[in-house]
Each structure stands twice: as structure tokens, then as C-alpha cells.
Design an enzyme around this catalytic site. Structure first.
Site, PDB file in Angstrom:
ATOM      1  CE1 TYR A  53       8.359 -38.795  62.834  1.00 25.01           C
ATOM      2  CE2 TYR A  53      10.516 -39.462  62.214  1.00 25.01           C
ATOM      3  CZ  TYR A  53       9.104 -38.331  61.873  1.00 25.01           C
ATOM      4  OH  TYR A  53       8.798 -38.050  60.718  1.00 25.01           O
ATOM      5  CD  GLU A  55       5.059 -40.215  63.633  1.00 24.67           C
ATOM      6  OE1 GLU A  55       5.546 -40.323  64.767  1.00 24.67           O
ATOM      7  OE2 GLU A  55       4.543 -40.587  62.760  1.00 24.67           O
ATOM      8  CG  ASP A 198      -9.111 -19.354  63.061  1.00 24.79           C
ATOM      9  OD1 ASP A 198      -8.227 -19.107  64.052  1.00 24.79           O
ATOM     10  OD2 ASP A 198      -8.531 -19.570  62.145  1.00 24.79           O
ATOM     11  CB  THR A 224      -1.479 -19.268  64.497  1.00 26.53           C
ATOM     12  OG1 THR A 224      -2.531 -18.059  64.442  1.00 26.53           O
ATOM     13  CG2 THR A 224      -1.548 -20.066  63.011  1.00 26.53           C
ATOM     14  CE  LYS A 227      -2.011 -15.152  62.386  1.00 24.95           C
ATOM     15  NZ  LYS A 227      -2.286 -16.719  62.087  1.00 24.95           N
ATOM     16  NE  ARG A 233       6.103 -18.100  61.436  1.00 25.18           N
ATOM     17  CZ  ARG A 233       5.448 -17.525  60.497  1.00 25.18           C
ATOM     18  NH1 ARG A 233       3.952 -17.978  59.978  1.00 25.18           N
ATOM     19  NH2 ARG A 233       4.976 -15.801  60.452  1.00 25.18           N
TER      20      ARG A 233
HETATM   21  N1  DSN Z   1      -1.058 -15.428  56.708  1.00 19.79           N
HETATM   22  C1  DSN Z   1      -2.754 -15.203  58.191  1.00 19.79           C
HETATM   23  C2  DSN Z   1      -2.456 -13.782  58.098  1.00 19.79           C
HETATM   24  O1  DSN Z   1      -1.794 -13.143  58.040  1.00 19.79           O
HETATM   25  O2  DSN Z   1      -3.991 -13.268  58.507  1.00 19.79           O
HETATM   26  C3  DSN Z   1      -3.753 -16.065  57.988  1.00 19.79           C
HETATM   27  O3  DSN Z   1      -3.853 -17.688  57.934  1.00 19.79           O
END
Ligand code: DSN
Length: 445
Positions: A53, A55, A198, A224, A227, A233
Site C-alpha cells: 500500500y 497512498e 487524450d 492509457t 495500447k 493496463r
Molecule cells: N476501450 C478502448 C478502446 O478499445 O478504444 C477505449 O477505452
């Protein structure tokens, strides 16, 4: 403690993981938001860091024993700052949606006006789509794309002048063209709005130098990390020099909005995984990887066009394309399922102005980040297009019923037929032979 393995301690979960491994190895992964992480990222994710933990933030924790966690989180922050060229980074968001919620939490009051790309046009739920809390707690004025599939900047200008959004989102989940950050900035700056980029889908392309960076244009950037960036993730929020100039307190506002505003303890194993992924992205092979993603996408898009398939915007500048299957009979859902039977994975997607529905949309979204990680190049794109077009031809006999009440039953029936369809099962066999030549990092059979 005696070393044990899942195989002996939990056969049920072990078996499902093994089957998922097999699916990942024997299939062609075309979901543009997915990727295969390196063994090193997997190692960090599966480490004992999950036990801790923490925080708070580096040097200011609400728990003891964080001397090594502090080093990991600081290293992750430093790598992100250096790679993206930003002033402040928060690496704690659990994923993209919490990162975006934190932006609202930090910068707006309930009821404030915002504008983001309409979901059906390629935007994200958290950019103000009507079923998201972001549209319940804030006044959302979505902008759209034009007939050519590109952002309608004239519409956004009108929204800006009339409703004065305090915050404008740029970036998308199903947009096939370069995000024109400069045009967004001009509009946001004209009304003093925050511009938030974003870049979840394209952050790997930005680092690879094959997409413009938003750093000069946006005040804050969210992304994120799983990707095109090819990490675990998770997500990051980054503040640019332009952001600091607009509001020197942005770092504190953003950090507070994440913790204690929205989240509890950070996922330290994820932070370590992000740091590892950023380390990988800083090395020369990553640039080649990013360039190949785009090359592959362009070849794939061209192959579809040559074979008579309509693409939203007529092609792609990035890692993804959207097949418009409205004239073939609104085939989005049917094609997703038929491709799954053939071991080719993509996702059904709305197309701009879709006349079907988000659950039974007219399009399919296809991307190249994962297959590029496996080492597939231009010749393989031609083969993949050949299979997909053959499947489209094969299922044209099953257009989506106009009558909405008949769709669920139609799909159930369609799925039963496809499960036994010899044509698709034969493609699955060919795909299995094809994929053997392209190992998945981090997975041994
Ligand atoms: N779920 C993502 C995507 O597939 O583009 C976006 O959050």
C-alpha cells in the site's frame, strides 16, 4: 513458503489462462487498442509489488515501508517526463477512464460546459457521451466528424462561441486521421478553455515520431499505457509547459484529484510495468516498431479499398481503420462473430452517422499494433485482407434485420450457424498455421 504454481493450486484459473494463451498465439489480433507486452513488463506486473500500500505520492506517503516503491514511481515519472517532454506526470491512474475523470475533478465544477468528440463519430465515453457520468455531471456539447470522416472544426468553433466550454477534449478511440492539435488549440485558446489531449490510442505513435506530439498545443495530456505504448493496463496524466503557463497550480490540482479525490492506493506493480514499457519505448527499435504499425495499417487499408470495401475517411494516417459495412447489410456484429470463428479478432464499431445502433453497428474497427509486435509486415497484411474480405463475402447473405425487435433472435441463430461453418473453420486452420511463424512476446507454448 513452498513454491507452488497455479497449475497445482488452482486448476480452474490455470486452465482458462492456458486457453487464453492458446487463443492469443493461434489468432490474429486486430483490436487497435490491444497489444502484447514484453516478458519484462509481464515480470514487473506479476511481481510482489502488488503486496504494497502506498497512498500518497513520492516522499509523502500515508504508509510506511515505501522506500523502494518511491524509487520505482519516481523513475517512472522521470522516464515519462523525459520521453514526452512534459513538466509534471502522475502515473497513478488505474486506467484511462479514471485518468479522464480526474481531469474533470481537478478543473471543473459540476454543471460546467465541456466539448468532446461524439462517441458515434469515434470519441470516448468519458469525453461527454450521454450515458457517461461525464455528461450527467457536466453539460456536454459534442462535436462531430464531417462526411469525409474528419473533425468538423467549423462546428467546434460554433460550439466554442455559443456555449463557451471550459474544457475541450481532443483525441479519440476510433478516428483514422491525424489529430490536428494545432486547430483544436486555436479554438480552445480563443475562449480560454483547457485543451486536454487524450492520446491513449496514439501515445506509442507519438513517442515513435509518427504522429504529431500534443505537447506544444494541449495543457494536459492523458494516455492509457497498454495500447500502442505497449505497457501494462494503466494510465498517466501529463502537464505540459503550456499547461503550467495557464495555471501554475495544475500539478497539485491534478495530483489531488487522483488522490485523495478519486483513488486510493496506487497499483505499484503497474507503475513498475509502465516504467519498464517507457524504458523500452526510449530505445531505437521502438521507433521502427511505431513506423511499421503505420506502414502496415496503410497497406491493409489499401488492400481493403482495392477489394471494394468502403473505409471511413477513405483510409488511415495511424494504426487503425474503420470498415463501413452499411452497404453490405450493416454487417458489424455479424462480421465480428464470423471473424472470431476464423480466429481473427476485431471489434464491431459504429461508423459516423450510423443508422444501425451501438450494439449492432455497421462497422468494424481494425488495427495493427498487436500484429506488428508479432513481426508481421506488408505481405502478411495482404493475406489478412484476403481472409477478411472472403469472410465479408461469405456472410453477406445475413444482413442485419431492419426490425430492431428481430435482431437478438437473428444474431443467436447466425451464431449457431457460424459455429459449424466449414468455410470459417477452414480459415481458422489456415490462420493457425500462419501465426505459428510469428511468436507472441512473453508467451511460450
Ligand atoms: N476501450 C478502448 C478502446 O478499445 O478504444 C477505449 O477505452
Amino acid at each position: 513458503m513452498k513454491k507452488s504454481s497455479l497449475k497445482t493450486t488452482d486448476k480452474t484459473i490455470y486452465t482458462s489462462i492456458e486457453l487464453e494463451k492458446k487463443r492469443q498465439i493461434e489468432g490474429i489480433e486486430l483490436i487497435p487498442s490491444e497489444n502484447y507486452v514484453s516478458p519484462s513488463v509481464l515480470e514487473a506486473m506479476g511481481s510482489i509489488l502488488t503486496n504494497k500500500y502506498s497512498e500518497g505520492f513520492v516522499g509523502h506517503r500515508y504508509y510506511g515501508g515505501n522506500m523502494y516503491i518511491d524509487k520505482i514511481e519516481q523513475e517512472c515519472i522521470d522516464r515519462a517526463k523525459k520521453l514526452f517532454g512534459v513538466v509534471h506526470v502522475n502515473v497513478q491512474p488505474y486506467s484511462g477512464s479514471p485518468a479522464n475523470f480526474a481531469i474533470y475533478n481537478a478543473l471543473l465544477k459540476p454543471g460546467d460546459p465541456i466539448s468532446g468528440m461524439n462517441l458515434l463519430d469515434g470519441g470516448h465515453l468519458t469525453h461527454g457521451w450521454k450515458v457517461s457520468v461525464t455528461a450527467k455531471f457536466f453539460k456536454s456539447y459534442p462535436y462531430h466528424v464531417k462526411h469525409d470522416g474528419r473533425v468538423d472544426f467549423e462546428e467546434l468553433k460554433k460550439i466554442a462561441q455559443e456555449f463557451k466550454p471550459k474544457l475541450i477534449w481532443c483525441g479519440a478511440t476510433a478516428y483514422t486521421r491525424e489529430i490536428e492539435f494545432a486547430k483544436f488549440a486555436e479554438i480552445a485558446d480563443s475562449i480560454g478553455a483547457y485543451l486536454i489531449a487524450d492520446i491513449s490510442h496514439i501515445s506509442g505513435l507519438v513517442l515513435g515520431g509518427v504522429h504529431t506530439s500534443p505537447v506544444k498545443y494541449a495543457h494536459v495530456i492523458t494516455t492509457t499505457t497498454h495500447k500502442t505504448l505497449r505497457g501494462p493496463r494503466g494510465a498517466m496524466i501529463m502537464i505540459t509547459p503550456k499547461g503550467i503557463e495557464k495555471d501554475p497550480e495544475l500539478p497539485q490540482k491534478i495530483d489531488k484529484a487522483i488522490f485523495p479525490g478519486l483513488q486510493g492506493g496506487p497499483h505499484n506493480h503497474t507503475t513498475a510495468g509502465i516504467a519498464v514499457a517507457l524504458g523500452e519505448a526510449s530505445k531505437p527499435p521502438f521507433k521502427k516498431y511505431a513506423a511499421q504499425i503505420v506502414k502496415n495499417a496503410k497497406v491493409l487499408a489499401n488492400e481493403f479499398t482495392k477489394r471494394g470495401i468502403t473505409l471511413v475517411s477513405g483510409g488511415t494516417d495511424n494504426h487503425l481503420m474503420l470498415l463501413d459495412l452499411s452497404k453490405e447489410g450493416n454487417l458489424g456484429s455479424q462480421l465480428e462473430y464470423a471473424m472470431d470463428v476464423a480466429h481473427i479478432t476485431a471489434n464491431k464499431n459504429t461508423i459516423p452517422g450510423d443508422t444501425a445502433s451501438p450494439f449492432y453497428p455497421s462497422g468494424i474497427r481494425i488495427g495493427t499494433p498487436a500484429i506488428t509486435t508479432r513481426g508481421m509486415k506488408e505481405p502478411q497484411m495482404k493475406q489478412i485482407a484476403t481472409w477478411i474480405v472472403a469472410i465479408i463475402d461469405h456472410i453477406k447473405a445475413y444482413p442485419l434485420p431492419e426490425d430492431k425487435t428481430k435482431r437478438a433472435e437473428f444474431m443467436a441463430d447466425f451464431k449457431k450457424k457460424m459455429d459449424k461453418d466449414v468455410f470459417l473453420l477452414n480459415i481458422a486452420k489456415e490462420v493457425k498455421q500462419f501465426t505459428v511463424k510469428f511468436p507472441v512476446p512473453g508467451i511460450s507454448k
